[in-house]
Design a protein around this motif. Structure first.
Motif, short mmCIF file in Angstrom:
data_model
loop_
_atom_site.label_atom_id
_atom_site.label_comp_id
_atom_site.label_asym_id
_atom_site.label_seq_id
_atom_site.Cartn_x
_atom_site.Cartn_y
_atom_site.Cartn_z
N LEU A 18 -57.21 38.39 -143.21
CA LEU A 18 -56.43 39.63 -143.22
C LEU A 18 -56.61 40.35 -144.55
O LEU A 18 -56.83 41.58 -144.59
CB LEU A 18 -54.95 39.34 -142.98
CG LEU A 18 -54.53 38.89 -141.58
CD1 LEU A 18 -53.03 38.61 -141.56
CD2 LEU A 18 -54.89 39.93 -140.53
N ALA A 19 -56.50 39.61 -145.64
CA ALA A 19 -56.65 40.21 -146.97
C ALA A 19 -58.04 40.81 -147.15
O ALA A 19 -58.20 41.92 -147.68
CB ALA A 19 -56.35 39.18 -148.05
N ALA A 20 -59.05 40.08 -146.70
CA ALA A 20 -60.44 40.56 -146.85
C ALA A 20 -60.68 41.82 -146.04
O ALA A 20 -61.54 42.65 -146.40
CB ALA A 20 -61.41 39.46 -146.43
N CYS A 21 -59.94 41.98 -144.94
CA CYS A 21 -60.12 43.15 -144.07
C CYS A 21 -59.15 44.28 -144.40
O CYS A 21 -59.09 45.28 -143.67
CB CYS A 21 -59.94 42.73 -142.61
SG CYS A 21 -61.18 41.57 -142.02
N GLY A 22 -58.38 44.11 -145.47
CA GLY A 22 -57.45 45.16 -145.87
C GLY A 22 -56.22 45.25 -145.00
O GLY A 22 -55.56 46.30 -144.95
N LEU A 23 -55.86 44.16 -144.32
CA LEU A 23 -54.69 44.15 -143.46
C LEU A 23 -53.57 43.34 -144.12
O LEU A 23 -53.83 42.32 -144.75
CB LEU A 23 -55.02 43.53 -142.09
CG LEU A 23 -56.10 44.25 -141.28
CD1 LEU A 23 -56.42 43.48 -140.01
CD2 LEU A 23 -55.67 45.68 -140.95
N ARG A 24 -52.34 43.81 -143.96
CA ARG A 24 -51.20 43.17 -144.61
C ARG A 24 -50.72 41.97 -143.80
O ARG A 24 -50.56 42.07 -142.58
CB ARG A 24 -50.07 44.18 -144.77
CG ARG A 24 -48.85 43.67 -145.53
CD ARG A 24 -47.85 44.79 -145.74
NE ARG A 24 -47.31 45.27 -144.47
CZ ARG A 24 -46.24 44.76 -143.86
NH1 ARG A 24 -45.62 43.71 -144.40
NH2 ARG A 24 -45.81 45.27 -142.73
N ARG A 60 -53.20 44.86 -135.34
CA ARG A 60 -51.95 44.08 -135.25
C ARG A 60 -52.32 42.71 -134.70
O ARG A 60 -52.15 42.41 -133.52
CB ARG A 60 -50.94 44.79 -134.37
CG ARG A 60 -50.55 46.17 -134.87
CD ARG A 60 -49.59 46.08 -136.04
NE ARG A 60 -48.23 45.78 -135.60
CZ ARG A 60 -47.25 45.42 -136.42
NH1 ARG A 60 -47.50 45.25 -137.71
NH2 ARG A 60 -46.02 45.20 -135.95
N ILE A 61 -52.86 41.87 -135.58
CA ILE A 61 -53.43 40.58 -135.18
C ILE A 61 -52.39 39.48 -135.40
O ILE A 61 -51.98 39.22 -136.53
CB ILE A 61 -54.71 40.27 -135.97
CG1 ILE A 61 -55.74 41.39 -135.79
CG2 ILE A 61 -55.30 38.93 -135.54
CD1 ILE A 61 -56.95 41.28 -136.70
N GLY A 62 -51.97 38.86 -134.32
CA GLY A 62 -50.99 37.78 -134.42
C GLY A 62 -51.64 36.41 -134.52
O GLY A 62 -52.80 36.22 -134.15
N LEU A 63 -50.87 35.46 -135.02
CA LEU A 63 -51.32 34.07 -135.11
C LEU A 63 -50.39 33.19 -134.28
O LEU A 63 -49.17 33.18 -134.50
CB LEU A 63 -51.29 33.59 -136.57
CG LEU A 63 -51.44 32.07 -136.80
CD1 LEU A 63 -52.82 31.59 -136.36
CD2 LEU A 63 -51.19 31.71 -138.26
N LEU A 64 -50.94 32.47 -133.31
CA LEU A 64 -50.22 31.44 -132.57
C LEU A 64 -50.72 30.09 -133.08
O LEU A 64 -51.85 29.69 -132.80
CB LEU A 64 -50.46 31.56 -131.06
CG LEU A 64 -49.94 32.82 -130.39
CD1 LEU A 64 -50.21 32.76 -128.88
CD2 LEU A 64 -48.47 33.03 -130.65
N ASN A 65 -49.89 29.41 -133.84
CA ASN A 65 -50.32 28.20 -134.54
C ASN A 65 -49.66 26.95 -133.96
O ASN A 65 -48.68 27.03 -133.21
CB ASN A 65 -49.99 28.32 -136.03
CG ASN A 65 -50.89 27.48 -136.91
OD1 ASN A 65 -51.73 26.73 -136.42
ND2 ASN A 65 -50.72 27.60 -138.21
N GLY A 66 -50.22 25.79 -134.31
CA GLY A 66 -49.56 24.53 -134.07
C GLY A 66 -48.61 24.26 -135.22
O GLY A 66 -48.30 25.16 -136.02
N PRO A 67 -48.12 23.03 -135.37
CA PRO A 67 -47.20 22.71 -136.47
C PRO A 67 -47.85 23.00 -137.82
O PRO A 67 -48.97 22.57 -138.09
CB PRO A 67 -46.95 21.21 -136.29
CG PRO A 67 -47.22 20.95 -134.85
CD PRO A 67 -48.34 21.87 -134.47
N ALA A 68 -47.13 23.74 -138.66
CA ALA A 68 -47.69 24.16 -139.95
C ALA A 68 -47.86 22.99 -140.91
O ALA A 68 -48.62 23.10 -141.88
CB ALA A 68 -46.80 25.22 -140.58
#
Length: 356
Positions: free
Chosen positions: A208-214, A184-192
């Motif tokens: 995520l895609a390469a690791c089979g995660l949605r 359950r890997i979250g992303l904390l980003n700056g302005p997109a």
């Protein structure tokens, strides 16, 4: 005729009077020529307005100020401090002083820094924008002095640049988190809508895609590239996804804020939540636990940008445009742990390993 009583005309007033660009005025007044019609207009406007060349500027060797400018988004961000140190060292070794311009990521300030080159207070500019607008491209294309951009530019723009491969860097971080058992890997980003924000998001999705995660929008939050925003975004994300087990943060400042949020909500790092930042600044070693971070080569980008600018100011004015890229490295420290299942075994003095 003068623009007002007791004042001397500037390059801008001459440009308006002649109906040409400030860059054209700068070239003509420096004796670099131009289209015959443009030269005549500038000379006539300068004479009519009573322009008198600055004697001190004329006395400088080669007509140069022996100064270069570094315009960066935030002088308080450690990544730009790292760039500045190496730009200053490289420029200083060649006999140039370094001027600093903190733009606060404001395009108006960045465009002003480009236009100010026509005043010849600086012989060249290193510009580090986080957004590149059509107005930036227009000003870069007609700058009155050499410019090097730290960031990505269109291939058809004849301006030197040095960039980091931020997408690959983000992939390295997220793949490592997945390899250590985080799901359950979250992303904390700056302005997109910024170049770094878009790159972090792209790398996150790819990994995520390469690791089979949605991919799930609920696992992402964005704000500014600073610690306070990182803390606020982390709190929002943790409220929304209580079982989050990892955070990929778009820079080290955001990661510092995330660590504060995790501590205040009773979560341990890396046992409950692993954390990775970006930039590998001095903050990464100073954090507790020490922060795993993607090194995007800030020192190297600064040095390379300074070298490119100096080459334009020297004997390589007509050299082909340079497009340089610095490859990322993942510096693994205690904030990730050995794995999700054995994270409690990590401790003691700060240790790290590099993943190219």
């Amino acid at each position: 005729m003068r623009t007002r009583t007791g004042s001397s005309p500037t390059i801008e007033t001459i440009a308006r009077h002649a109906g040409v660009s400030t860059a054209s005025v700068s070239r003509v007044l420096r004796g670099l020529g131009g289209l015959p019609e443009t030269v005549k207009k500038v000379q006539a406007a300068a004479a009519e307005l009573g322009y008198v060349p600055n004697a001190m500027a004329r006395s400088l060797r080669g007509g140069q100020s022996r100064q270069v400018t570094f315009a960066m988004p935030d002088i308080g961000n450690p990544v730009y401090v790292a760039m500045m140190r190496h730009i200053q060292a490289t420029a200083g070794a060649a006999g140039y002083r370094l001027l600093l311009h903190s733009t606060q990521a404001d395009p108006v300030e960045e465009l002003a820094a480009l236009r100010a080159l026509a005043d010849r207070h600086s012989d060249g500019l290193i510009l580090c924008p986080i957004r590149v607008t059509p107005a930036h491209l227009d000003e870069l294309g007609r700058a009155a002095a050499p410019v090097v951009v730290i960031g990505s530019l269109p291939e058809d723009l004849a301006v030197d640049s040095v960039r980091a491969d931020s997408v690959t860097g983000a992939e390295l971080a997220v793949r490592h988190l997945a390899d250590t058992g985080r799901r359950r890997i979250g992303l904390l980003n700056g302005p997109a809508d910024t170049v770094p924000g878009a790159a972090r998001h792209q790398g996150y999705e790819r990994a995520l895609a390469a690791c089979g995660l949605r991919y799930d929008d609920a696992l992402t939050a964005s704000g500014r590239f600073d610690a306070q925003s990182g803390e606020e975004a982390a709190r929002r994300l943790l409220d929304r996804v209580p079982d989050l087990d990892a955070l990929f943060c778009a820079n080290d400042l955001i990661a510092v804020g995330a660590l504060r949020a995790l501590r205040s909500t009773g979560r341990t790092v890396p046992q409950d939540v692993a954390v990775v930042g970006v930039d590998n600044t001095d903050l990464a070693e100073a954090c507790w636990p020490a922060l795993t971070s993607v090194d995007l080569g800030a020192h190297e980008r600064g040095r390379l940008a300074a070298e490119l600018l100096l080459s334009r100011l020297g004997d390589e004015v007509q050299a082909p445009v340079s497009r340089l890229a610095v490859q990322p490295r993942l510096i693994v420290r205690e904030s990730c742990g050995a794995s999700a299942a054995h994270a409690d075994q990590v401790g003691g003095p700060s240790q790290h390993k590099e993943i190219p």
